[in-house]
Every structure is written in C-alpha cells, then in structure tokens.
Write a protein that holds these residues in place. Structure first.
Motif, PDB file in Angstrom:
ATOM      1  N   GLU A  94      -0.326  -5.804  -8.953  1.00 16.13           N
ATOM      2  CA  GLU A  94       0.167  -7.143  -9.268  1.00 16.13           C
ATOM      3  C   GLU A  94      -0.453  -8.168  -8.316  1.00 16.13           C
ATOM      4  OE1 GLU A  94       4.548  -8.235 -10.493  1.00 16.13           O
ATOM      5  OE2 GLU A  94       4.419  -8.241  -8.303  1.00 16.13           O
ATOM      6  N   ASP A  95      -1.150  -9.142  -8.875  1.00 17.28           N
ATOM      7  CA  ASP A  95      -1.710 -10.255  -8.103  1.00 17.28           C
ATOM      8  C   ASP A  95      -2.581  -9.779  -6.940  1.00 17.28           C
ATOM      9  OD1 ASP A  95      -0.317 -12.053  -9.744  1.00 17.28           O
ATOM     10  OD2 ASP A  95       1.466 -11.955  -8.472  1.00 17.28           O
ATOM     11  N   GLY A  96      -3.369  -8.739  -7.180  1.00 16.23           N
ATOM     12  CA  GLY A  96      -4.279  -8.255  -6.157  1.00 16.23           C
ATOM     13  C   GLY A  96      -3.655  -7.320  -5.138  1.00 16.23           C
ATOM     14  N   PHE A  97      -2.415  -6.961  -5.353  1.00 15.00           N
ATOM     15  CA  PHE A  97      -1.718  -6.066  -4.434  1.00 15.00           C
ATOM     16  C   PHE A  97      -1.254  -4.809  -5.163  1.00 15.00           C
ATOM     17  CE2 PHE A  97      -1.337 -10.122  -2.315  1.00 15.00           C
ATOM     18  CZ  PHE A  97      -1.490  -9.795  -0.970  1.00 15.00           C
ATOM     19  N   LEU A  98      -1.123  -3.734  -4.407  1.00 13.67           N
ATOM     20  CA  LEU A  98      -0.524  -2.499  -4.902  1.00 13.67           C
ATOM     21  C   LEU A  98       0.849  -2.359  -4.275  1.00 13.67           C
ATOM     22  CD1 LEU A  98      -0.990   0.139  -6.547  1.00 13.67           C
ATOM     23  CD2 LEU A  98      -1.762   1.185  -4.404  1.00 13.67           C
ATOM     24  N   THR A 104       9.538   2.001  -1.062  1.00 12.82           N
ATOM     25  CA  THR A 104       8.367   1.870  -0.208  1.00 12.82           C
ATOM     26  C   THR A 104       7.138   2.420  -0.932  1.00 12.82           C
ATOM     27  OG1 THR A 104       9.244   3.886   0.825  1.00 12.82           O
ATOM     28  CG2 THR A 104       9.388   1.856   2.104  1.00 12.82           C
ATOM     29  N   LEU A 105       5.984   1.899  -0.532  1.00 16.34           N
ATOM     30  CA  LEU A 105       4.721   2.283  -1.170  1.00 16.34           C
ATOM     31  C   LEU A 105       4.089   3.496  -0.498  1.00 16.34           C
ATOM     32  CD1 LEU A 105       2.290   1.684  -3.078  1.00 16.34           C
ATOM     33  CD2 LEU A 105       1.488   0.054  -1.335  1.00 16.34           C
ATOM     34  N   GLY A 106       4.316   3.649   0.802  1.00  8.20           N
ATOM     35  CA  GLY A 106       3.669   4.742   1.516  1.00  8.20           C
ATOM     36  C   GLY A 106       2.220   4.462   1.854  1.00  8.20           C
ATOM     37  N   ALA A 107       1.825   3.168   1.826  1.00  5.14           N
ATOM     38  CA  ALA A 107       0.489   2.816   2.314  1.00  5.14           C
ATOM     39  C   ALA A 107       0.386   3.144   3.793  1.00  5.14           C
ATOM     40  CB  ALA A 107       0.211   1.335   2.067  1.00  5.14           C
ATOM     41  N   SER A 164      -3.192  -1.794  10.656  1.00  2.00           N
ATOM     42  CA  SER A 164      -3.305  -2.786   9.590  1.00  2.00           C
ATOM     43  C   SER A 164      -3.894  -4.068  10.148  1.00  2.00           C
ATOM     44  CB  SER A 164      -1.929  -3.068   8.963  1.00  2.00           C
ATOM     45  OG  SER A 164      -1.047  -3.645   9.908  1.00  2.00           O
ATOM     46  N   GLY A 165      -4.430  -4.889   9.254  1.00  3.00           N
ATOM     47  CA  GLY A 165      -4.958  -6.168   9.670  1.00  3.00           C
ATOM     48  C   GLY A 165      -6.383  -6.445   9.248  1.00  3.00           C
ATOM     49  N   GLU A 166      -7.168  -5.418   8.995  1.00  2.00           N
ATOM     50  CA  GLU A 166      -8.573  -5.471   8.570  1.00  2.00           C
ATOM     51  C   GLU A 166      -9.507  -6.025   9.641  1.00  2.00           C
ATOM     52  OE1 GLU A 166     -11.594  -7.170   5.118  1.00  2.00           O
ATOM     53  OE2 GLU A 166      -9.440  -7.350   4.801  1.00  2.00           O
ATOM     54  N   THR A 446       9.642  -1.137   3.920  1.00  9.92           N
ATOM     55  CA  THR A 446      10.622  -1.757   3.029  1.00  9.92           C
ATOM     56  C   THR A 446      10.163  -1.580   1.579  1.00  9.92           C
ATOM     57  OG1 THR A 446       9.725  -3.995   2.655  1.00  9.92           O
ATOM     58  CG2 THR A 446      10.774  -3.575   4.792  1.00  9.92           C
ATOM     59  N   PRO A 447      11.075  -1.746   0.616  1.00 15.16           N
ATOM     60  CA  PRO A 447      10.665  -1.665  -0.790  1.00 15.16           C
ATOM     61  C   PRO A 447       9.750  -2.813  -1.220  1.00 15.16           C
ATOM     62  CG  PRO A 447      12.999  -1.184  -0.569  1.00 15.16           C
ATOM     63  CD  PRO A 447      12.551  -1.712   0.764  1.00 15.16           C
ATOM     64  N   LYS A 448       9.545  -3.789  -0.345  1.00 16.76           N
ATOM     65  CA  LYS A 448       8.602  -4.865  -0.628  1.00 16.76           C
ATOM     66  C   LYS A 448       7.194  -4.550  -0.112  1.00 16.76           C
ATOM     67  CE  LYS A 448      12.103  -8.528  -0.533  1.00 16.76           C
ATOM     68  NZ  LYS A 448      12.531  -9.795   0.117  1.00 16.76           N
ATOM     69  N   GLU A 449       7.015  -3.375   0.453  1.00 13.83           N
ATOM     70  CA  GLU A 449       5.714  -2.990   1.004  1.00 13.83           C
ATOM     71  C   GLU A 449       4.613  -3.150  -0.038  1.00 13.83           C
ATOM     72  OE1 GLU A 449       3.514   0.932   3.009  1.00 13.83           O
ATOM     73  OE2 GLU A 449       5.538   1.087   2.180  1.00 13.83           O
ATOM     74  N   ARG A 450       3.511  -3.757   0.384  1.00 16.43           N
ATOM     75  CA  ARG A 450       2.398  -3.950  -0.542  1.00 16.43           C
ATOM     76  C   ARG A 450       1.081  -3.897   0.216  1.00 16.43           C
ATOM     77  NH1 ARG A 450       5.063  -8.426   0.718  1.00 16.43           N
ATOM     78  NH2 ARG A 450       4.003 -10.433   0.977  1.00 16.43           N
ATOM     79  N   LEU A 451       0.068  -3.455  -0.493  1.00 10.34           N
ATOM     80  CA  LEU A 451      -1.264  -3.237   0.052  1.00 10.34           C
ATOM     81  C   LEU A 451      -2.243  -4.174  -0.631  1.00 10.34           C
ATOM     82  CD1 LEU A 451      -3.496  -1.562   1.548  1.00 10.34           C
ATOM     83  CD2 LEU A 451      -3.394   0.036  -0.398  1.00 10.34           C
TER      84      LEU A 451
END
Length: 473
Positions: A94-98, A104-107, A164-166, A446-451
């Motif tokens: 969604e919108d460039g994010f996973l 949680t996403l587990g990224a 994280s941070g790139e 959190t359940p809002k986690e996104r990559l």
C-alpha cells in the motif's frame, strides 16, 4: 510480490516465527542452504549457520559474517483473529509500503533474513567468503546469539542486518535486562457493580527505539488512574490485562474495579480523561477510553488491590536519561510491557535498558525496591551487553565510500537504544570490525509496522556493492 526480495519475504512470512516458535523457520533456512549445496550447521537452539565460499578473485579477501534473527515480535490489535502459532502473515502492499493486516509485519528482522537468503542463492554476485548467521529468540533477550558457538567462524568483518534507516549505519547499542514481577493474590466472593475501562488508540512502538517519543503506555496510565482513584473511592480490583510483548510499548489495556459509587466515579473519571487527553494530545493523539458498567461475583482483596495499584504507579516508564554527547540518543530507559491476572497470580513484565552496566544496575535496584515494598517476587533474566562505539573502523569507512559512490550521498553514524546482537558478537569475537545496516521501517513492534519497499531494495544494492568492493581491502 514482483521481485525476488519480495517473494523471499512472502515465503518466510508464510511460516509462523514468533519468538520461542522458530523451529519451522529454522528448518526452512537450513533446508534452503542444503538445497544450494552449501555448508550448513543447525544447533540445539535452532540457530543456523550457512557458509558460502568466496567467488573467484575474492579468495584472499576478509571473510564476512552476515547476521540477522529469525524471530519476530508477535503483536496484534485486540480485535484481530490472527493466530501467530499457525497462520501466515497477511501481507498488504500500500502506497509504496509493505505491511501486515492487523499484526506486526516482522520486517524486524525478516529483512535481514531475506538479504542473506538472496545472497546465498545468487550465483552472479562477486563476494568474499560469507558466514551467514541466523539466530533465534533475539526479541526475548538475545538468547540465540548468547548461546551460539563461534568457534568455527573465520570472519574478520561483520554486517548486522537488524538495523533501519538506509542512509545511517549503526555504530553502538544499549545493553538491557528483563524483569518479571509476580504476586500471589486472593480472590474474594462479592457481588458488586463494576466499572471497566478500556485504554485504546495508543501508538505503541519499540521499547528501545521509540521510548524517547513520550508516547503513553497503557499500563502506566492504568496505574495513574487507579492511584488517583484510590484517594477518593473505596474499590477492589477485579481484573487488569494489558500488553502482548515485553519489548513493545503497551498500546492497549483493560482495568476493572468493583465499587458502590458508580456514578460518582464516572463523573470523576471524565475529568481525569480530559487531563490525560491534553497530556498526550501531541505524542499520542489517538488515545481514547471506553467505559462500561458490568457486574462481578469475585474481587481481589484490599491488600492485593493496594499492592498492584501502587506497583503499577511506581514502576518507572519512559526515557530516564539522554546522552549529552550524541543528540537524540536515549541512554537509559524503562518499559512496562505486560501485566496479566491469571488465576491466583498477578504478573508484570518490564524491560530495562542502559548503555552503562552501573546505570542499569541502579534501575534494577529501583524496581527491586518497589517489588519488595509491595510484596512482589522479582526475577531478572536475559541480561545482555551493550556495543560500544569504536572511533576507528576501516569497514565503516569502506561502507561510507561505497554509499557515496553509489548514491552520491553521505551516510551518517547512528547509535541505537535498541538491543541488538552486535555487542554479543563483539564479546565473543573481539577482533570483528562491525557495522549495522538496514532499510527504512516505521512503527516496529506494532501492528502499524511497515517497510519502505523501495528502500528495502536500495539497501540490498548497497550491501551487494559493499561486498563486491572487498576484493581490494
């Protein structure tokens, strides 16, 4: 899922891999390496080591250890029916994010796992000998790394892929410890009207990386509400439940009390609610309270009620100390992760972090004093070391050069308050030159986690370029 990286992420997301339940993902990674004809070692803890030989021309380059953890924080919204023991994650682009649906996403740290799997299977990339280390139970105290046997590792360089941070590189991290407070409680028969308050809408977050953001903790709010109420109302606790993971800022909690003056309490609570909404209108604007009336036939004793209320109120939460040397860095903190009433026992789990052992021992003593005063038993576990900054790092300088050449941008050094395994590797292998690298992620734990999908791919390109550059080092 139109790229190999995304497909690999989906593959591991189909396998339940919450902390303490890593056997299936460990076996998957082990078989992945065996199918490639590589040297594989899986230990009794389900850590996995896969070695890939150097490609032609890189035989004399320094061996590189790549490292990530297999487990993920299993957090979900209270309304979610997801079963972390059996269900695959429901991934959404969604919108460039996973992200994942209501979980949680587990990224953290599926990203690192995917990067290593991609490197292991790709026969077109030039690189030194690789030692890929996949650990377990990182999210519950770095247990896998602590018990990993490094005697057959030959690495001189290490890339930690739990960052994280790139455009930033991790250069140090905090140490930490977990505390578990327990108290036997007495339930009494008493038919009574009750008030149940649901605390909802909080942002939550990583108990290390987000602790400085002044976000509310639902269990701390419960302690504040109950402590203030205790000076005005006679009540007995009926129940308190909150939080899912010790290393996540508690987003949701329920408390229930039995009392006679229901209407008086409801009127009083409206004032308290207004004050709390003002306090967190910037840092946690989604905060809301659901108040309903119920009935009960059992309550906790007055002694247990007082002990629990006082303990939740007194336990430290939030950033306790910030660095005066590195802007924005938290160096000491405390989190109240979970609280649960189960049969005849009330349990609270806390996570404490600090860069200095002396300081974390002081916070441990504070928690111990609170526990002793109010009749709680306390056990500390899973203590792990910090990773100290090293001013000189040839490997870090090489990464800076590669990034500048590839992106025409300058990387920045970043110290993290989160607990990462790099301090353990440095303790076991003092000669290692270590860096931490990862893509842009938000709302970890959190359940809002996104990559950020584009960053996910770009960071892999940087990693590949870094490894390819090591034929002349």
């Amino acid at each position: 899922m139109n790229s190999r990286l995304m497909q690999l992420f989906k593959n591991i997301s189909d396998i339940p891999r919450a902390s303490f339940d890593e056997k299936k993902i460990s076996d998957y990674v082990k078989q992945f390496g065996l199918d490639l004809g590589l040297e594989v070692r899986q230990d009794a803890f389900n850590n996995v080591l896969i070695k890939k030989p150097a490609t032609s021309g890189y035989e004399t380059a320094p061996v590189v250890m790549l490292q990530s953890h297999l487990d993920m924080v299993a957090e979900k919204n209270m309304g979610s029916t997801h079963n972390f023991d059996t269900d695959p994650l429901e991934l959404i682009v969604e919108d460039g994010f996973l992200r994942a649906n209501e979980t949680t996403l587990g990224a953290d740290d599926g990203v690192g796992v995917v990067y290593m799997l991609a490197l292991l299977e790709d026969k077109t990339i030039e690189h030194p000998a690789l030692e890929c280390v996949f650990t377990v139970e990182e999210e519950v105290g770095l247990v896998g790394a602590e018990n990993f046997d490094t005697s057959d590792l030959n690495a001189a360089l290490c890339v930690g892929l739990d960052s994280s941070g790139e455009n930033s590189v991790y250069v140090s991290s905090s140490g930490g410890v977990r505390g578990h407070l327990t108290r036997k409680v007495v339930k009494e028969s008493k038919v009574s009207n009750t008030i149940k308050i649901g605390i909802r809408g909080l942002h939550g977050g990583h108990s290390g990386g987000d602790i400085h953001l002044e976000r509310a903790n639902a269990l701390k709010l419960a302690g504040i509400i109950l402590k203030r109420a205790s000076s005005l109302f006679d009540f007995n606790l009926v129940d308190i439940q909150g939080g899912l993971k010790i290393n996540a800022i508690c987003r949701e909690a329920d408390l229930e009390i039995a009392l006679d003056d229901i209407e008086g309490f409801k009127k009083w609570f409206k004032e308290v609610e207004s004050e709390l909404l003002v306090q967190y209108e910037i840092s946690d604007s989604g905060l809301e309270f659901n108040v309903i009336e119920q009935k009960t036939e059992t309550v906790l004793s007055q002694a247990d009620t007082k002990a629990i209320v006082e303990t939740l109120f007194m336990l430290p939460y939030g950033m306790l100390q910030k660095s005066m040397a590195i802007e924005g860095l938290t160096i000491t903190s405390a989190n109240i992760g979970t609280a649960n009433l189960m049969d005849d026992t009330f349990e609270i789990a806390v996570s404490l972090r600090a860069t200095q052992t002396f300081v974390i021992e002081n916070v441990m003593t504070l928690v111990e004093s609170i526990a002793n005063i109010h009749g709680f038993n306390l056990d500390f576990s899973a203590q792990y070391p910090g990773w100290n900054y090293e001013k000189e790092s040839k490997f870090r300088n090489r990464l800076f050069e590669v990034y500048q050449s590839l992106r025409n941008q300058t990387m920045v050094e970043e110290a993290t308050h989160g607990g990462v395994e790099l301090g353990i590797w440095k303790g076991k292998m003092p000669h290692l030159d270590i860096i931490g690298l990862g893509p842009i992620m938000y709302d970890i734990h959190t359940p809002k986690e996104r990559l950020d999908i584009a960053s996910f791919k770009r960071t892999y390109e940087v990693l590949v370029a870094l490894l390819t550059s090591l034929n002349h080092y």
